[in-house]
Write a protein that holds these residues in place. Structure first.
Motif, PDB file in Angstrom:
ATOM      1  N   GLY A 104      28.611  10.012  15.284  1.00 30.09           N
ATOM      2  CA  GLY A 104      29.175   9.898  16.874  1.00 30.09           C
ATOM      3  C   GLY A 104      29.523  11.657  17.256  1.00 30.09           C
ATOM      4  O   GLY A 104      29.248  12.259  18.374  1.00 30.09           O
ATOM      5  N   VAL A 105      31.300  11.812  16.384  1.00 21.11           N
ATOM      6  CA  VAL A 105      31.490  12.995  16.692  1.00 21.11           C
ATOM      7  C   VAL A 105      31.001  14.309  16.524  1.00 21.11           C
ATOM      8  O   VAL A 105      31.062  15.112  17.711  1.00 21.11           O
ATOM      9  N   PHE A 106      30.049  14.925  15.515  1.00 18.78           N
ATOM     10  CA  PHE A 106      29.592  15.607  15.418  1.00 18.78           C
ATOM     11  C   PHE A 106      28.659  15.992  16.332  1.00 18.78           C
ATOM     12  O   PHE A 106      28.342  16.738  16.855  1.00 18.78           O
ATOM     13  N   ILE A 107      27.469  14.786  16.971  1.00 19.12           N
ATOM     14  CA  ILE A 107      26.480  14.661  17.950  1.00 19.12           C
ATOM     15  C   ILE A 107      27.207  15.564  19.272  1.00 19.12           C
ATOM     16  O   ILE A 107      26.891  16.122  19.653  1.00 19.12           O
ATOM     17  N   TRP A 108      28.815  14.911  19.394  1.00 17.31           N
ATOM     18  CA  TRP A 108      29.350  15.313  20.347  1.00 17.31           C
ATOM     19  C   TRP A 108      29.749  16.766  20.822  1.00 17.31           C
ATOM     20  O   TRP A 108      29.837  17.540  21.698  1.00 17.31           O
ATOM     21  N   ALA A 109      29.719  17.325  19.476  1.00  9.96           N
ATOM     22  CA  ALA A 109      30.407  18.312  19.661  1.00  9.96           C
ATOM     23  C   ALA A 109      29.051  19.258  19.909  1.00  9.96           C
ATOM     24  O   ALA A 109      29.238  20.883  19.713  1.00  9.96           O
ATOM     25  N   VAL A 110      27.792  19.414  19.088  1.00  6.29           N
ATOM     26  CA  VAL A 110      26.815  19.842  19.559  1.00  6.29           C
ATOM     27  C   VAL A 110      26.502  19.922  20.801  1.00  6.29           C
ATOM     28  O   VAL A 110      26.274  20.702  21.518  1.00  6.29           O
ATOM     29  N   ILE A 111      26.360  18.944  21.532  1.00  6.91           N
ATOM     30  CA  ILE A 111      26.379  18.584  23.083  1.00  6.91           C
ATOM     31  C   ILE A 111      27.357  19.745  23.374  1.00  6.91           C
ATOM     32  O   ILE A 111      27.119  19.632  24.316  1.00  6.91           O
ATOM     33  N   GLN A 112      28.151  19.951  23.183  1.00  6.82           N
ATOM     34  CA  GLN A 112      29.758  20.555  23.848  1.00  6.82           C
ATOM     35  C   GLN A 112      29.101  22.207  23.485  1.00  6.82           C
ATOM     36  O   GLN A 112      29.243  22.794  24.496  1.00  6.82           O
ATOM     37  N   HIS A 113      28.844  22.197  22.362  1.00 12.11           N
ATOM     38  CA  HIS A 113      28.377  23.364  22.194  1.00 12.11           C
ATOM     39  C   HIS A 113      27.398  24.134  23.540  1.00 12.11           C
ATOM     40  O   HIS A 113      27.722  25.314  23.931  1.00 12.11           O
ATOM     41  N   PHE A 114      26.311  23.210  23.519  1.00  5.30           N
ATOM     42  CA  PHE A 114      25.084  24.271  24.508  1.00  5.30           C
ATOM     43  C   PHE A 114      25.235  23.182  25.621  1.00  5.30           C
ATOM     44  O   PHE A 114      25.032  24.406  26.270  1.00  5.30           O
ATOM     45  N   LEU A 115      26.028  23.143  26.375  1.00  6.33           N
ATOM     46  CA  LEU A 115      27.549  22.761  27.497  1.00  6.33           C
ATOM     47  C   LEU A 115      27.508  23.534  27.617  1.00  6.33           C
ATOM     48  O   LEU A 115      27.938  24.296  28.969  1.00  6.33           O
ATOM     49  N   ILE A 116      28.755  24.298  27.179  1.00  5.86           N
ATOM     50  CA  ILE A 116      29.621  25.313  27.473  1.00  5.86           C
ATOM     51  C   ILE A 116      30.017  27.042  26.302  1.00  5.86           C
ATOM     52  O   ILE A 116      29.741  27.962  26.843  1.00  5.86           O
TER      53      ILE A 116
END
Length: 407
Positions: free
Chosen positions: A18-30
């Motif tokens: 879950g933390v890694f998926i959140w990090a991936v989402i953050q990457h593509f958003l920012i």
């Protein structure tokens, strides 16, 4: 009992995923990936991993298990140290400061060049171990004695630990150069990122010790040279470019300078700086000092908003030249040795290097400048980290070696 362990394992795996998926989402958003950057997919993957580790560090810190900087340091220091059989490596302490000495084993009939190296890492990570391979490579390729300084950093040590440790270790080394086989007339100080800032501050500080041998050259790789103006073109253009985003940069600055993070936005916008201070330093911080090709037509000089006196009272120590070497007096700048400056196009600190370059040139100091169009902040530390290295990493290393060998 087996069932409990299985449940725990499943829950931990789900949590980490879950933390890694959140990090991936953050990457593509920012995150913004520059078009000039080579191997963008690899770059994205590395940034997702970096975001994952930072997030895990923040979670551990909130749980009061381990501070985020200490967690990142532990991970960073897992990098393998390569044995170089052509060098003798010695770990020592100068007082309480850990240092590592790299000396060529080949017998030399004359004293050798000396390089004093200050590592990067934003005062959060970076160490003697994580920069071991780079210092080893510098020592072998330039046939020099290299001293790597392991200065104190976060979370236990704030300003002015980095610059004090680098200056004190340098003075100690300079007093005994011949005992290390170093020619006193051929000493180079070299550093990257915050280590580049240390190069500028130490080189200026050594002018107060006329009895010591003179530094023959300074090598500043993507340095921090001022922490007043965070509205320069490179800060605007590269604020979301990994691995040094604006948020990470401002967090590192505030933590090292022991500034409460509630003042982060004021520091970033410059509202903590009095109008008369802006006027005093404008001649060195102006957009006009940056070559036109580095300024996008869509960018206009951004001036700070209404002066925040409360923010100033909390952050006024940031206005010292001891922190921002770009702001040193003219008579100090004019006495500095020749310089080699490295800047990267996709780096928020690019303009720090450009402004310091102009400051030195205006004072008559010889400057050699090397600009890397596909470079990003911190890339030099990856020069041997296959498969995570980039072409720009080796470009910078080779340029630094070529310059030092020419001294």
């Amino acid at each position: 009992m087996t069932a409990l362990w299985l449940v725990l394992l499943v829950n931990l795996s789900t949590f980490f995923l879950g933390v890694f998926i959140w990090a991936v989402i953050q990457h593509f958003l920012i995150a913004e990936i520059p078009s000039a950057l080579q191997h963008p997919v690899k770059f994205r993957c590395m940034h997702c991993i970096a975001l994952f580790l930072i997030t895990m560090g923040n979670i551990l810190e909130k749980l009061k298990i381990c501070s985020m900087p200490r967690f990142i340091q532990c991970i960073h220091d897992l990098a393998a140290i390569k044995k170089n059989y052509n060098l003798m490596v010695t770990n020592m302490y100068f007082g309480t400061i850990p240092v590592r000495l790299f000396q060529p084993k080949a017998v030399s009939s004359k004293l050798q060049r000396g390089i004093i190296f200050y590592h990067g890492g934003g005062t959060i990570c970076g160490s003697l171990d994580s920069y071991h391979n780079l210092c080893s490579f510098l020592a072998q390729e330039t046939e020099s004695v290299v001293l790597s300084v392991g200065y104190r950093k976060l979370p236990d040590h704030c300003y002015p630990s980095v610059h004090n440790d680098c200056l004190n270790a340098t003075i100690h080394f300079m007093k005994g150069l011949k005992s290390y086989g170093v020619d006193p007339s051929r000493v180079v100080v070299c550093g990257e990122s915050v280590g580049g800032s240390a190069v500028a501050i130490v080189t200026q500080g050594l002018l107060n010790f006329p009895s010591l041998p003179k530094i023959c050259a300074q090598v500043l790789i993507t340095p921090v040279t001022q922490i007043i103006d965070f509205q320069l073109p490179s800060h605007q253009q590269n604020q979301n470019v990994p691995f040094l985003t604006k948020d990470l940069l401002m967090t590192s600055v505030c933590k090292y300078l022991d500034i409460d993070l509630s003042w982060k936005d004021a520091v970033a916008s410059g509202t903590n700086v009095p109008p008369d201070t802006w006027e005093k330093y404008r001649k060195w911080l102006t957009f006009d000092n940056i070559p036109r090709r580095f300024k996008s037509k869509s960018l206009l000089p951004e001036f700070p908003g209404h002066f925040n006196e409360a923010a100033y009272l909390e952050t006024r120590h940031t206005l010292k030249a001891e922190i921002s070497p770009l702001l040193a007096d003219d008579q100090i700048i004019a006495q500095l040795p020749q310089a080699f400056l490295v800047s990267c196009e996709n780096d928020p600190l690019r303009d720090d290097a450009l402004l310091y370059k102009k400051r030195l040139e205006d004072a008559g100091v010889p400057v050699t400048w090397y600009h890397v169009e596909d470079g990003f902040h911190g890339c030099i530390a990856l020069f041997d980290k296959q498969p995570f290295s980039f072409p720009c990493s080796m470009k910078i290393v080779n340029a630094v070696i070529s310059y030092i060998k020419g001294i």
